[in-house]
Design an enzyme around this catalytic site. Structure first.
Site, short mmCIF file in Angstrom:
data_model
loop_
_atom_site.label_atom_id
_atom_site.label_comp_id
_atom_site.label_asym_id
_atom_site.label_seq_id
_atom_site.Cartn_x
_atom_site.Cartn_y
_atom_site.Cartn_z
N GLY A 1 0.93 -1.13 -0.12
CA GLY A 1 0.20 -0.16 0.01
C GLY A 1 1.01 1.33 0.09
O GLY A 1 1.88 1.24 -0.83
N SER B 1 3.47 3.36 2.42
CA SER B 1 4.16 3.06 3.80
C SER B 1 3.89 4.24 4.77
O SER B 1 3.87 4.25 5.94
CB SER B 1 5.39 2.69 3.58
OG SER B 1 6.20 3.77 2.70
N CYS C 1 6.01 -5.36 0.30
CA CYS C 1 6.25 -3.85 -0.38
C CYS C 1 6.07 -2.94 0.79
O CYS C 1 7.09 -2.58 1.51
CB CYS C 1 4.98 -3.89 -1.49
SG CYS C 1 5.68 -2.60 -2.77
N ARG D 1 5.41 -0.27 -7.75
CA ARG D 1 6.29 0.83 -7.21
C ARG D 1 7.13 0.45 -5.97
O ARG D 1 6.78 0.81 -5.05
CB ARG D 1 5.23 2.12 -7.03
CG ARG D 1 4.54 2.65 -7.91
CD ARG D 1 3.71 3.56 -7.79
NE ARG D 1 2.47 3.33 -6.87
CZ ARG D 1 2.55 3.67 -5.63
NH1 ARG D 1 3.34 4.49 -5.09
NH2 ARG D 1 1.28 3.27 -4.81
N HIS E 1 4.60 -8.48 -4.31
CA HIS E 1 3.09 -8.86 -3.92
C HIS E 1 2.82 -10.31 -4.18
O HIS E 1 2.01 -10.69 -4.86
CB HIS E 1 2.01 -7.77 -4.44
CG HIS E 1 2.10 -6.60 -4.23
ND1 HIS E 1 1.43 -6.17 -2.88
CD2 HIS E 1 3.03 -5.45 -4.63
CE1 HIS E 1 1.74 -4.69 -2.91
NE2 HIS E 1 2.61 -4.45 -3.91
N GLU F 1 0.54 -12.02 -2.72
CA GLU F 1 -0.89 -12.00 -2.57
C GLU F 1 -1.56 -11.81 -3.74
O GLU F 1 -2.90 -12.14 -3.97
CB GLU F 1 -1.40 -11.16 -1.52
CG GLU F 1 -1.38 -9.62 -1.72
CD GLU F 1 0.04 -8.92 -1.89
OE1 GLU F 1 0.79 -9.65 -1.77
OE2 GLU F 1 -0.16 -7.78 -1.93
N1 GLN Z 1 5.60 2.83 -3.20
C1 GLN Z 1 5.00 2.45 -1.92
C2 GLN Z 1 5.41 3.10 -0.64
O1 GLN Z 1 6.66 3.65 -0.80
C3 GLN Z 1 4.85 0.83 -1.99
C4 GLN Z 1 4.34 0.31 -2.88
C5 GLN Z 1 3.35 -0.92 -2.70
O2 GLN Z 1 3.20 -1.34 -1.52
N2 GLN Z 1 3.00 -1.72 -3.76
O3 GLN Z 1 5.15 2.99 0.29
#
Ligand code: GLN
Length: 188
Positions: free
Chosen positions: A47, A49, A79, A137, A172, A174
Site C-alpha cells: 500500500g 508506507s 512492499c 512501485r 506482492h 498475494e
Molecule cells: N511505493 C509504496 C511506498 O513507498 C509501496 C508500494 C506498494 O506497497 N506496492 O510505500
C-alpha cells in the site's frame, strides 16, 4: 490460532483470501482494540508506507506491534510492509515518518522509479522455489545487517529477506496464483 492482517490501508483483503485458501483464520487490525483478539502471526500488506506508518502511530498500534515482533511473532511484510519493517531508509526517502523498524535492513522506496516500477516476473526464492512476483512501485533492499538472510534477488537487487521470524518481500505474493510464500510464512 490466527493471523492478524494490518487493515488500515492497502492490499490486505488479498492476503486474507490467500491465507483463507490455506485454511488459516484471519483477524483484521484496524484500531488498537483489535490487538486484544487472539493472534500469533502478522501480515503487513502493500500500500502506501507513509500513510500506514502515520496511521499506526496515531492509532497507538506502533509500539504494541513492535513489541510483539521483537518478541518473536512471525511477520510477513510485503512492499510497503517491508518499508515499515526497515530499520533504515535511503536518505532521500527518510522523512521521519513513523515505522516499526524491527528489521536490520536499509531500504530504498520506489527503487525502480515511480512510473516504471510495476512489472511481473518469476524468481527463485530460498525455501519456496520458483515463484511469480508482481512488483508495484516497489522498494528494494540496499544493505542487510548481520542477522539478515537474502532469500531472493531480481536483476541483482535484493527483493526478499529474512531475519529470524521476519519475512520481508519487495513484491506482492498475494496478487499471484502461487500459495508458496504464504505456506512458507505459515511454516515459520
Ligand atoms: N511505493 C509504496 C511506498 O513507498 C509501496 C508500494 C506498494 O506497497 N506496492 O510505500
Amino acid at each position: 490460532m490466527a493471523t492478524a492482517v494490518l487493515a488500515v490501508q492497502g492490499a490486505f483483503a488479498e492476503h486474507e483470501a490467500k491465507l483463507a485458501e490455506l485454511g488459516e483464520t484471519c483477524v483484521e487490525l484496524r484500531q488498537a482494540a483489535d490487538l486484544t483478539q487472539p493472534f500469533d502471526r502478522l501480515v503487513l500488506p502493500g500500500g502506501e508506507s507513509t500513510t500506514q506508518g502515520k496511521l499506526l502511530d496515531e492509532l497507538g498500534m506502533l509500539e504494541p506491534l513492535r513489541e510483539r515482533i521483537a518478541g518473536g511473532m512471525p511477520v510477513l511484510a510485503t512492499c510497503a510492509g517491508l518499508i515499515l519493517l526497515a530499520s533504515r531508509l535511503d536518505a532521500h526517502d527518510d522523512k521521519g515518518t513513523p515505522r516499526l523498524g524491527t528489521m536490520d535492513v536499509l531500504v530504498r522506496r520506489n527503487a525502480y522509479g515511480r512510473q516504471l516500477g510495476s512489472f511481473h516476473t518469476e524468481l527463485e526464492l530460498a525455501g519456496a522455489g520458483i515463484v511469480p512476483a508482481t512488483f508495484i512501485r516497489a522498494p528494494f533492499v540496499m544493505e542487510t545487517g548481520a542477522g539478515v538472510q537474502t532469500l531472493a534477488t531480481c536483476d541483482g537487487n535484493v527483493v526478499a529477506v529474512r531475519q529470524g521470524n521476519q519475512l520481508g518481500l519487495a513484491f506482492h505474493p498475494e496478487l499471484d496464483d502461487s500459495p508458496r510464500i504464504h505456506e512458507l510464512f505459515l511454516s515459520l
